[in-house]
Design a protein around this motif. Structure first.
Motif, short mmCIF file in Angstrom:
data_model
loop_
_atom_site.label_atom_id
_atom_site.label_comp_id
_atom_site.label_asym_id
_atom_site.label_seq_id
_atom_site.Cartn_x
_atom_site.Cartn_y
_atom_site.Cartn_z
N ASP A 9 -5.10 -17.77 -1.60
CA ASP A 9 -4.62 -17.86 -0.23
C ASP A 9 -3.11 -17.58 -0.22
N PRO A 10 -2.59 -16.64 0.50
CA PRO A 10 -3.32 -15.72 1.37
C PRO A 10 -4.07 -14.65 0.57
N ALA A 11 -5.14 -14.17 1.16
CA ALA A 11 -5.94 -13.13 0.52
C ALA A 11 -5.54 -11.78 1.08
N PRO A 12 -5.83 -10.70 0.33
CA PRO A 12 -5.55 -9.37 0.87
C PRO A 12 -6.32 -9.15 2.16
N TYR A 13 -5.85 -8.27 2.96
CA TYR A 13 -6.53 -7.99 4.23
C TYR A 13 -7.93 -7.42 3.97
N TRP B 279 -19.66 -11.50 -13.71
CA TRP B 279 -18.65 -12.49 -14.13
C TRP B 279 -18.03 -12.05 -15.45
N ALA B 280 -18.87 -11.63 -16.41
CA ALA B 280 -18.39 -11.20 -17.72
C ALA B 280 -17.44 -10.02 -17.59
N TYR B 281 -17.76 -9.12 -16.67
CA TYR B 281 -16.93 -7.93 -16.49
C TYR B 281 -15.48 -8.34 -16.20
N TYR B 282 -15.32 -9.30 -15.28
CA TYR B 282 -13.94 -9.65 -14.89
C TYR B 282 -13.27 -10.63 -15.84
N ARG B 283 -14.05 -11.50 -16.49
CA ARG B 283 -13.40 -12.42 -17.44
C ARG B 283 -12.86 -11.64 -18.64
N LEU B 284 -13.63 -10.65 -19.08
CA LEU B 284 -13.18 -9.88 -20.24
C LEU B 284 -12.14 -8.83 -19.81
N ASN B 285 -12.47 -8.08 -18.79
CA ASN B 285 -11.58 -7.01 -18.32
C ASN B 285 -10.59 -7.62 -17.31
N ASN B 286 -9.83 -8.62 -17.76
CA ASN B 286 -9.06 -9.40 -16.81
C ASN B 286 -7.77 -8.70 -16.36
N GLY B 287 -7.57 -7.47 -16.82
CA GLY B 287 -6.43 -6.71 -16.31
C GLY B 287 -6.79 -5.97 -15.02
N ALA B 288 -8.06 -5.98 -14.65
CA ALA B 288 -8.49 -5.26 -13.45
C ALA B 288 -7.67 -5.74 -12.26
N ASP B 289 -7.32 -4.78 -11.40
CA ASP B 289 -6.41 -5.03 -10.29
C ASP B 289 -6.82 -6.25 -9.46
N VAL B 290 -8.12 -6.35 -9.16
CA VAL B 290 -8.58 -7.35 -8.21
C VAL B 290 -8.36 -8.77 -8.73
N LYS C 12 -5.87 -10.17 -9.82
CA LYS C 12 -4.59 -10.72 -9.37
C LYS C 12 -4.73 -11.45 -8.04
N TYR C 13 -5.77 -11.12 -7.32
CA TYR C 13 -5.94 -11.70 -5.99
C TYR C 13 -7.04 -12.75 -5.95
N LEU C 14 -7.65 -13.02 -7.11
CA LEU C 14 -8.78 -13.96 -7.15
C LEU C 14 -8.36 -15.26 -7.80
N SER C 15 -8.99 -16.37 -7.36
CA SER C 15 -8.75 -17.61 -8.10
C SER C 15 -9.91 -17.85 -9.07
N GLY D 171 -0.76 -12.85 -11.97
CA GLY D 171 -1.46 -13.06 -13.23
C GLY D 171 -2.93 -13.00 -12.94
N PRO D 172 -3.77 -12.73 -13.96
CA PRO D 172 -5.20 -12.70 -13.70
C PRO D 172 -5.66 -14.08 -13.26
N PHE D 173 -6.43 -14.16 -12.23
CA PHE D 173 -6.93 -15.43 -11.69
C PHE D 173 -5.80 -16.42 -11.45
N HIS D 174 -4.65 -15.90 -11.06
CA HIS D 174 -3.48 -16.72 -10.77
C HIS D 174 -3.08 -17.61 -11.94
N LEU D 175 -3.20 -17.08 -13.15
CA LEU D 175 -2.86 -17.88 -14.33
C LEU D 175 -1.53 -17.44 -14.91
N ASP D 176 -0.80 -18.41 -15.45
CA ASP D 176 0.47 -18.14 -16.11
C ASP D 176 0.15 -18.01 -17.60
N ILE D 177 0.14 -16.80 -18.10
CA ILE D 177 -0.31 -16.62 -19.48
C ILE D 177 0.89 -16.42 -20.40
N PRO D 178 1.14 -17.40 -21.28
CA PRO D 178 2.28 -17.25 -22.19
C PRO D 178 2.05 -16.13 -23.20
N ASP D 179 3.15 -15.63 -23.77
CA ASP D 179 3.06 -14.48 -24.66
C ASP D 179 2.04 -14.65 -25.78
#
Lengths: 285, 654, 333
Positions: B174-178, B142-153, B155-158, B223-231
């Protein structure tokens, strides 16, 4: 003057070494001027024919792509000789004038000139070359040589100046000064001949250095890439043979090195005679 | 003349020494071919018991690598300069590993995986410990992805949930990658790199910052985890990341089979991790990594058998000479997921004309470009540039689409007729003139430190010049080349094309063409919009509408956006067919040849089940490209430094 | 040479260093390619994000604000310098430039000074002999040696030495400055290990630069030989040996001292030859790294060290020169 010239040639001619130097130099110059007209270079890759041994059709064998090594050397010679000779000339002229004036005049002139020289010794070349590369594209070998010389005159200027500091207090120079002769006259007629052997060696080393350094400028993007430049040929040979790891490539690797060495040797031999021609005492020795 | 005599002696001595040095290393034991012929290597090989070790008694695996030299070295793999790519795999692990060339995914830290509706549940191995003794748990993933939130995956996770210490639930949007893409997206990360107990401060901060962001309204933006991150928030996240990269421990802490022991400017020592969770998988006590940048010095190390494994393909004759000089060496080849290629800059005239680009493409003789660029590469004369790795064209594209592709095989007559069609003419001097009667002069740019690129581009320039289109190569300092090429400063520019350095699937290589490196060098236009003040704003989004394989206009950007979510394989295949066909037809670049790289085994010190054992003798230890899947897999394992396996477990000291 | 004259020279050198530093500072920032550029490319690959996104994040992260006025940046740099602090690396933000220099400089200095002294001493002796015995075989032999060593890329010489002496005979270590199993410290095992590892790099340097020294020395000595006082001394019956060592060599090496000083300064910037082939640590790696990444603070720190070295070496050569040659008077100007 013409008498002096004939004398000069006689000395060169009598000295076996320097005469052979002149001959080799003449061959190089002939090659640079007429070579490309006499034979045409085909750079088409013939991979199966790579690293061929010397033969009637390829006197020095072929390179890593099966192209004739000798023809590449001939084609490269025009740019290489121009760059080498001009860069060395620029280096020598700037270096000698700055160093000699600085050492001879002394005082504020010396301080100012040495200040500039020291700056050129300390300013890093990479940023400047990158900036220049972004502004201009060098196409002719003379401006190419000039850029090379900009980075190599300063050490020579310092060395010449230090010689001048000692020379200018010798009796014959002091005599000239007392006679009221002007500096340009003393520098060109009295000092220059005295420094010739030293300058000659520096000229040769500068020419060699410029040919090798021209590869660096090409690899920065300052000038178009030229695979027949001898320095580039050496670099490509090293890259493709790993230096010593490909026995088939030895002749190809050695050819441009030999060519560069031969050019240098002819200059050194020539300068050997030059020393005697300009320094009569050596002849009787 | 004392000096003279000593000079001659020296020269004779040097010559003798040189000859001795080049004539082999005086091997005191039989070479590999002799051993095979003596029947020494029949049947499955087993690790050599310690008391029978002859050539590597200390059980040291010796390889090459690079890292920022001390005092620049630090232990955080995300810190500036990293800890050295090749050293990663010895110390760090991920949940999975994928095998380059086959895209097979294997479990590593994951023990098992279940796919639910919209979720992927991963059960972690129990008993895995970080090198400092702390247990590896779901919180670390969990820590890996919360901190390294630029990781490609991301963008597809909630969200990522951790119901217990050994279970991680990835919740997909939804929809998820194949399904295959989902797996690969997770497998490309090394999740065992951010120990929560060491970086808690930064992880929690990043988590808190992410929680401040609101979800995106729809799927038109990523956006990471489908979030709209302001500047402003984004800046804080970046600063926190920066703090994190500066805070690392002095030495790396992972979960892998080897622990960091020591680093100097030239050597790195790793030692066996005594608490490793798969103790049987480690056959070496130490890994000794040397940092030797000079290629010739590397060859010298290989030749003298000072390395157990080496990665790289020298020019043909050097390679053959090394094999000859050291009878213990064994060389394998494998495809690189990248091709050396040239891109036309369509921002410059006349490169905006497709016929002109096609004409030049017909001029190139790819076999010669390959021979000089990398002899072991493989050229595909028919294509221009497709966005698909040429070696997998047949498996990725339908026969129908392949059949409809224009064939660009070397054809100077065709090139001439295409040029004439757009008003060009050939003068008596053999040079081509544009419709205005002007003889052009073009520049190919290449990064100066990329040998295959520079060498093949030089041949390309010569081929064009010979054809009557004067072209010169400019080798540009690599620090500015890419920015210059992206700005469109050269008529043609060199780079890797049809490339997917990560997992090898058309999605990642097509992304490079239409959204990344190739797009910038070719100069595809972007969608512009008018700002509030009436000025034009570049949205950065591709604006490319061209005719597709069926003649209908295709919005390439839209197709690319749709691609990862298409669950039906046949529909995805249709998209791939179409986008690859479009790339080839429009001829935005030329794939000179697909790169082939090599791996060397020193069989004197390293034993194991060498791949394709039955072909070793007949191929003279210079192994051909593997043909079968099993062989391909075994050979790819040898490329352990890259994104694939940790190899030493399959080999052992001899 | 008055103390006042020396003080003036030192003052002048300080001004040169200052100006060189300012020029370097400005030039670096004018150089095409930026730190953000190269860093963003790595970052985008590493974190799997788009280049634009990477740019935005790097701009926030980097230890450098490209929009800050040059003067403010310069002020901060100079302020730090007054305290002997060269600042922190822009890219490796935890590491100070001082620390990097302290790690790199000793190695370069070690190999460089030893090899320079050895090749200089051998070179000037050979050169003097060549000039003295113009008709002997020594001249062509050394000339050809010099031609070969200056035409053959010195990197090939290095590889040859490495292959022969390290790999074939195993007499010398393969790479590095010392064995990683030896603990660094001021003790005999470590120092001898360092010397052992330095032997081949030093040998390479000596072999490749020797010939040029000899030729330059010869050029200078030929000149001296023509001088009246040498001729006179010869007639007076001064022995050849004395004539050569006391008269010719001493006078002819003077201009070479200047060259020696300049070379010393240049080579302090590190040599790719030694550092790549022998993987020897030194200034070159960090200068290369900083240049690649456009790490301004690190670059200007490293370049400052080399500038100071060039200027100090030149100053020293001026002073030594005046001492060695009684005819040279330092100008008071």
């Amino acid at each position: 003057m013409s008498q002096g010239f004939a004398d000069f040639w006689r000395t060169i001619y009598r000295n076996k070494k320097s005469f052979s130097g002149v001959i080799i130099l003449a061959v190089f110059i002939f090659m640079a001027i007429f070579g490309p007209m006499l034979a045409s270079l085909d750079m088409t890759v013939k991979f199966d024919n790579r690293y061929a041994s010397p033969s009637w059709s390829h006197w020095l064998g072929t390179d890593y792509g099966g192209r004739d090594t000798l023809l590449q050397l001939v084609y490269g010679s025009r740019d290489v000789l121009t760059i080498g000779l001009f860069a060395a000339l620029f280096t020598l002229v700037i270096g000698f004038v700055v160093g000699a004036v600085s050492g001879f005049a002394g005082g504020r002139t010396d301080t100012a000139l040495m200040f500039v020289t020291n700056l050129f010794l300390t300013i890093p070349s990479f940023p400047v070359l990158m900036i220049v590369a972004a502004l201009v594209q060098i196409k002719n070998p003379v401006s190419f040589s000039f850029i090379l010389a900009v980075w190599s005159w300063a050490p020579l200027a310092r060395a010449v100046r230090s010689q001048l500091l000692s020379l200018k207090n010798r009796e014959f120079i002091v005599a000239c000064r007392i006679m009221g002769l002007r500096m340009p006259y003393i520098l060109s007629r009295e000092i220059l001949p005295n420094l010739t052997p030293y300058l000659a060696i520096n000229f040769i080393m500068a020419a060699q250095g410029a040919i090798v350094a021209s590869v660096g400028l090409m690899m920065l993007g300052l000038a178009p890439y030229s695979p027949t430049n001898w320095g580039m040929m050496i670099q490509l040979a090293v890259q493709n043979t790993g230096g010593i790891f490909n026995p088939k490539g030895y002749i190809y690797l050695i050819s441009p090195i030999l060519c560069l060495g031969l050019f240098q040797m002819s200059c050194i031999f020539f300068s050997n005679g030059l020393e005697e021609a300009l320094n009569p005492r050596l002849r009787s020795n | 003349m004392n000096l003279l005599r000593s000079g001659k002696t020296w020269a004779t001595l040097a010559l003798a020494v040189f000859v001795a040095a080049m004539s082999g290393c005086g091997a005191s034991s039989p070479g590999l071919a002799a051993r095979i012929e003596a029947g020494e290597l029949q049947g499955a090989q087993k690790p050599v018991p310690d008391d029978q070790l002859k050539f590597n008694k200390e059980k040291i695996f010796r390889v090459l690598g690079g890292w920022p030299k001390p005092p620049l070295y630090q232990g955080n793999p995300f810190g500036s300069g990293g800890i050295g790519d090749t050293n990663n795999r010895y110390m760090f692990e991920g949940l999975y590993v994928f095998i380059r060339s086959t895209n097979d995914v294997y479990n590593v830290l994951a023990e098992s995986t279940e796919d639910g509706p919209g979720t992927t549940t991963v059960h972690l191995h129990k008993g895995v410990k970080w090198h400092d003794g702390a247990p590896f748990t779901s919180k670390d993933v969990w820590a890996y992805y919360r901190l390294n939130n630029g990781a490609d995956v991301t963008k597809y996770l909630s969200s990522i949930e951790t119901p217990d210490d050994y279970t991680v639930v990835f919740r997909w949007l939804d929809p998820a990658p194949y399904p295959e893409l989902k797996k690969l997206l997770l497998a490309q990360d090394l999740q065992g790199q951010i120990p929560y107990h060491l970086y808690q401060k930064y992880v929690d901060k990043a988590d808190g910052l992410l929680k401040q962001a609101k979800p995106l309204p729809d799927r038109s933006k990523d956006g990471p985890f489908h979030l709209d991150i302001p500047d402003e928030l984004n800046k804080q996240i970046a600063l926190n990341w920066n703090e994190f990269t500066r805070s690392g421990p002095a030495v790396p802490v992972g979960t892998g089979p080897f622990k960091f022991e020591k680093v100097t400017t030239t050597d790195m020592l790793l030692s066996r991790n005594p608490d490793y969770w798969q103790p049987d998988a480690v056959n070496y006590d130490k890994i000794w990594i040397k940092n030797v940048p000079e290629l010739s010095a590397q060859y010298a190390l290989v030749k003298s058998g000072k390395l157990d494994w080496y990665d790289g393909t020298p020019p043909k004759d050097i390679l053959e000479s090394l094999l000859k000089l050291n009878p213990d060496l064994l060389h394998y080849r494998m495809y690189d997921p990248a091709s050396v290629g040239l891109m036309y800059n369509i921002r410059r005239k006349p490169f905006e004309q497709v016929k002109f680009r096609q004409a030049l493409t017909y001029v190139f003789e790819k076999s010669k470009l390959r021979e000089i660029g990398n002899y072991y590469g493989k050229e595909y004369p028919k294509i221009s540039m497709t966005g698909i790795m040429p070696s997998s064209l047949e498996s990725e594209l339908s026969a129908e689409a392949l059949g409809k592709m224009t064939d660009y095989t070397h054809n100077p007559e065709k090139a001439a007729s295409l040029l004439q069609e757009i008003g060009w003419s050939k003068g008596p001097d053999g040079l081509w003139r544009d419709p205005g009667g002007h003889v052009p002069s073009f520049i190919i740019g290449a990064p100066n430190n990329w040998v295959p690129g520079v060498n093949s581009a030089q041949i390309a320039a010569e081929q064009l010049t010979r054809f009557g289109i004067p072209t010169k190569l400019k080798a540009v300092d690599s620090t500015i080349y890419f920015a210059n090429a992206d700005k469109g400063l050269y008529d043609m520019s060199m780079d890797w094309v049809d490339v997917s350095w990560g997992f090898q699937n058309p999605w990642s290589s097509l992304k490079v063409v239409y959204w990344d490196g190739t797009k910038k060098k070719v100069g595809f236009p972007n969608v512009k919009k008018t700002g509030a003040d009436g000025s034009e704003i570049d949205t950065g989004r591709l604006d490319l509408k061209v005719a597709g394989i069926d003649g209908k206009t295709v919005d390439v950007d839209k197709e690319m956006r749709r691609f990862p979510y298409v669950q039906e394989e046949s529909e995805r295949k249709a998209i791939i067919d179409n986008l690859a066909w479009i790339a080839n037809e429009n001829c935005w670049g030329v794939n000179f040849f697909q790169n082939v790289t090599g791996a060397w085994i020193n069989t004197r010190t390293m034993a194991g089940n060498y791949p394709m054992m039955d072909q070793i003798v007949q191929s003279g230890r210079d192994m051909p490209l593997p043909e079968t899947d099993a062989d391909r897999l075994a050979v790819t394992h040898l490329n352990h430094g890259f994104n694939s396996t940790f190899m030493p477990r399959e080999y052992w000291p001899r | 040479m008055s103390p006042r004259g020396i003080a003036k020279r030192i003052g002048m050198s300080a001004v040169t260093v200052l100006l060189a530093m300012l020029l370097t500072f400005v030039l670096l920032r004018m150089t095409p390619g930026s730190a953000i550029d190269s860093w963003a490319r790595d970052y985008a690959t590493q974190r799997g994000m788009s280049l634009e996104e990477a740019y935005r994040q790097i701009t926030a992260m980097i230890n450098y604000n490209p929009n800050e006025p040059l003067l403010t940046q310069l002020g901060r740099y100079l302020g730090g310098l007054l305290h002997g602090n060269l600042g922190m690396s822009m890219i490796y933000q935890n590491v100070s430039v001082n620390e990097i220099i302290a790690n790199a400089l000793p190695w370069t200095l070690f190999v460089l000074s030893i090899s320079l002294v050895i090749s200089f001493l051998i070179g000037i002796n050979l050169g003097a002999m060549m000039a003295f015995r113009r008709k002997s075989l020594l001249d062509p032999i050394v000339s050809i040696y010099a031609i070969i060593t200056s035409s053959v890329p010195n990197f090939i010489v290095a590889i040859l030495l490495l292959v022969v002496f390290s790999f074939q005979f195993g007499w010398f270590p393969v790479n590095g400055a010392y064995d990683p199993v030896v603990e660094p410290g001021f003790n005999l095992p470590f120092l001898s290990n360092v010397l052992y590892h330095g032997a081949l790099p030093i040998l390479t340097y000596v072999i490749t630069t020797l010939g040029t020294w000899a030729l330059t020395m010869k050029g200078s000595a030929v000149n001296v030989l023509g001088e009246d006082y040498i001729v006179a001394a010869g007639i007076r019956g001064v022995s050849e040996r004395t004539l050569m060592s006391q008269y010719v060599k001493r006078n002819a090496m003077l201009p070479l001292i200047t060259t020696l000083a300049v070379n010393f300064g240049f080579m302090l910037g590190g040599s790719p030859l030694i550092e790549n082939v022998f993987s020897y640590p030194g200034m070159g790696y960090y200068i290369g790294q900083a240049t690649q990444q456009r790490d301004y603070t690190l670059m200007q720190g490293l370049l400052l060290v080399t500038s100071v070295a060039v200027i100090v070496a030149n100053l020293a050569s001026d002073l030594i020169y005046a001492r060695l040659d009684p005819r040279v008077k330092l100008e008071e100007g």
